[in-house]
Design an enzyme around this catalytic site. Structure first.
Site, PDB file in Angstrom:
ATOM      1  N   SER A 145       8.592 -12.569  -3.245  1.00 35.38           N
ATOM      2  CA  SER A 145       7.685 -11.858  -2.334  1.00 35.38           C
ATOM      3  C   SER A 145       6.401 -12.622  -2.078  1.00 35.38           C
ATOM      4  CB  SER A 145       7.262 -10.515  -2.933  1.00 35.38           C
ATOM      5  OG  SER A 145       8.345  -9.702  -3.165  1.00 35.38           O
ATOM      6  N   HIS A 176       9.932 -11.042   2.881  1.00 36.18           N
ATOM      7  CA  HIS A 176      11.175 -11.778   2.649  1.00 36.18           C
ATOM      8  C   HIS A 176      11.789 -12.163   3.990  1.00 36.18           C
ATOM      9  CE1 HIS A 176      11.619 -11.274  -1.712  1.00 36.18           C
ATOM     10  NE2 HIS A 176      10.894 -10.189  -1.516  1.00 36.18           N
ATOM     11  N   HIS A 187      17.629  -7.383  -2.926  1.00 37.27           N
ATOM     12  CA  HIS A 187      17.433  -6.747  -4.229  1.00 37.27           C
ATOM     13  C   HIS A 187      18.415  -5.606  -4.430  1.00 37.27           C
ATOM     14  CE1 HIS A 187      13.599  -8.478  -2.895  1.00 37.27           C
ATOM     15  NE2 HIS A 187      13.348  -8.717  -4.180  1.00 37.27           N
ATOM     16  N   TYR A 199      17.541  -2.748  -5.393  1.00 37.40           N
ATOM     17  CA  TYR A 199      16.904  -1.500  -4.917  1.00 37.40           C
ATOM     18  C   TYR A 199      17.061  -1.287  -3.414  1.00 37.40           C
ATOM     19  CZ  TYR A 199      12.835  -4.429  -3.698  1.00 37.40           C
ATOM     20  OH  TYR A 199      12.012  -5.391  -3.183  1.00 37.40           O
ATOM     21  N   GLU A 200      17.502  -2.334  -2.692  1.00 40.75           N
ATOM     22  CA  GLU A 200      17.782  -2.149  -1.258  1.00 40.75           C
ATOM     23  C   GLU A 200      19.161  -1.532  -1.059  1.00 40.75           C
ATOM     24  OE1 GLU A 200      16.528  -5.677   1.235  1.00 40.75           O
ATOM     25  OE2 GLU A 200      16.119  -6.474  -0.754  1.00 40.75           O
ATOM     26  N   ALA A 246       7.386 -12.513  -7.708  1.00 35.81           N
ATOM     27  CA  ALA A 246       6.081 -11.889  -7.932  1.00 35.81           C
ATOM     28  C   ALA A 246       6.327 -10.813  -8.976  1.00 35.81           C
ATOM     29  CB  ALA A 246       5.572 -11.275  -6.640  1.00 35.81           C
ATOM     30  N   MET A 291      11.599  -7.098 -10.250  1.00 36.68           N
ATOM     31  CA  MET A 291      12.835  -6.450  -9.788  1.00 36.68           C
ATOM     32  C   MET A 291      13.834  -7.459  -9.233  1.00 36.68           C
ATOM     33  SD  MET A 291      10.901  -3.362  -7.820  1.00 36.68           S
ATOM     34  CE  MET A 291       9.445  -2.597  -8.551  1.00 36.68           C
ATOM     35  N   SER A 292      13.789  -8.676  -9.746  1.00 39.33           N
ATOM     36  CA  SER A 292      14.674  -9.705  -9.161  1.00 39.33           C
ATOM     37  C   SER A 292      15.016 -10.757 -10.196  1.00 39.33           C
ATOM     38  CB  SER A 292      13.969 -10.365  -7.971  1.00 39.33           C
ATOM     39  OG  SER A 292      12.872 -11.116  -8.422  1.00 39.33           O
ATOM     40  N   ASN A 323       0.030  -8.565 -10.117  1.00 39.35           N
ATOM     41  CA  ASN A 323      -0.787  -7.399 -10.505  1.00 39.35           C
ATOM     42  C   ASN A 323      -0.614  -7.186 -12.000  1.00 39.35           C
ATOM     43  OD1 ASN A 323       2.016  -6.413  -9.273  1.00 39.35           O
ATOM     44  ND2 ASN A 323       1.463  -5.094 -10.994  1.00 39.35           N
ATOM     45  N   HIS A 369       2.543  -2.780  -2.579  1.00 39.12           N
ATOM     46  CA  HIS A 369       3.271  -3.987  -2.173  1.00 39.12           C
ATOM     47  C   HIS A 369       2.324  -4.930  -1.428  1.00 39.12           C
ATOM     48  CE1 HIS A 369       6.829  -6.376  -1.584  1.00 39.12           C
ATOM     49  NE2 HIS A 369       6.741  -6.326  -0.271  1.00 39.12           N
TER      50      HIS A 369
HETATM   51  N1  HPA Z   1       6.448  -3.954 -11.744  1.00 42.85           N
HETATM   52  C1  HPA Z   1       7.672  -4.254 -11.318  1.00 42.85           C
HETATM   53  N2  HPA Z   1       7.904  -5.152 -10.366  1.00 42.85           N
HETATM   54  C2  HPA Z   1       6.855  -5.778  -9.825  1.00 42.85           C
HETATM   55  C3  HPA Z   1       5.548  -5.493 -10.227  1.00 42.85           C
HETATM   56  C4  HPA Z   1       5.328  -4.527 -11.237  1.00 42.85           C
HETATM   57  O1  HPA Z   1       4.193  -4.221 -11.652  1.00 42.85           O
HETATM   58  N3  HPA Z   1       4.741  -6.301  -9.461  1.00 42.85           N
HETATM   59  C5  HPA Z   1       5.543  -7.032  -8.657  1.00 42.85           C
HETATM   60  N4  HPA Z   1       6.830  -6.708  -8.870  1.00 42.85           N
END
Ligand code: HPA
Length: 255
Positions: free
Chosen positions: A21, A50, A72, A74-75, A102, A194-195, A218, A230
């Site tokens: 990302s 993406h 992903h 989650y998609e 990320a 998540m990847s 973050n 996001h």
């Molecule tokens: N958690 C999960 N996935 C993420 C995060 C997070 O804080 N930041 C970027 N992808």
């Protein structure tokens, strides 16, 4: 469609870099771009940040293929679909795969904008790209010690600090609760996202040499009082992309 694969092959790159990302700013002056839509087997990314294309680039006189955009779980995609890009790159002759993402920091020493070199992972997604074609793959040294040393030296030379640590992959798309973030810390994870892990499993099954990097976008829930978004993830990773580009410039020759 076969002709798109031929264009990837004709580039004769040995190294591919999957961008997470907001990291598209790593790509400069592509010689050619090939949309994922030119490959019938490749699912199309549906998430902001993406792009969905392969970009053929030369960095420090080294040919690379960037995979800009991934899909992903989650998609709604399967583990097989999420890793189709890696199989395509293997068919195109890629032997070394650099995966980036990320991530949220679980390690208290990390700050947004920092980079972590992944030295191991926790696959907490509950799935695997090897389901259906069972292979009892050894994941010791999944992240090549040789590449870790090489990238570590390169980062040092260009003055970019690299943390090292364990990346935990969850399915998402919601961010963690504070209690979940504490569990992940207790499990020994330094960053969460998540990847990445399914791609790494697929790449190792195809005997590629793998290196992985997390851009700290973050602090995970409970480690800071800001609300996760996001947009924040994209903004921070865009800035950190410049540091990663400098590491690549030093590391890619002789990789
Ligand atoms: N958690 C999960 N996935 C993420 C995060 C997070 O804080 N930041 C970027 N992808």
């Amino acid at each position: 469609m076969g002709d798109a694969l031929q264009r990837l092959r004709d580039w004769n790159a040995e190294i591919a870099i999957v961008l997470g990302s907001g990291l598209t700013a790593v790509v400069h002056d592509p010689v050619e771009s090939i949309a994922y839509s030119e490959f019938s087997e490749l699912p199309k990314p549906r998430v902001a940040g993406h792009a969905g294309k392969f970009s053929l680039c030369e960095i420090s006189e080294t040919r690379v293929i960037f995979a800009q955009g991934r899909v992903h779980l989650y998609e709604g995609y399967s583990a097989g679909q999420v890793t189709a890009n890696v199989r395509k790159l293997a068919h195109a002759g890629i032997k070394k795969l650099v995966v980036t993402n990320a991530a949220g920091a679980l390690n208290q020493k990390f700050k947004p904008g920092d980079w972590m070199m992944i030295n191991d992972h926790l696959n907490l997604t509950g799935t695997s790209p090897l389901i259906g074609c069972p292979k009892f793959l050894d994941l010791g040294n999944a992240y090549s010690p040789r590449l870790q040393k090489h990238f570590g030296d390169a980062a040092h030379k260009v003055g970019v600090f690299l943390h090292q640590g364990v990346y935990a992959a969850v399915i998402g798309p919601q961010y963690e609760t504070a209690a979940e973030a504490r569990i992940l810390q207790n499990l020994g994870a330094d960053a969460v996202g998540m990847s990445t892990v399914l791609e790494v499993i697929q790449a190792r099954a195809l005997e590629m040499e793998v290196a992985g990097f997390s851009c700290v976008a973050n602090l995970a829930t409970g480690l800071s009082s800001t609300v996760l978004s996001h947009a924040e993830v994209l903004e921070t990773s865009h800035k950190a992309a410049k540091d990663f580009f400098r590491i690549l410039g030093k590391a890619l020759p002789n990789l």
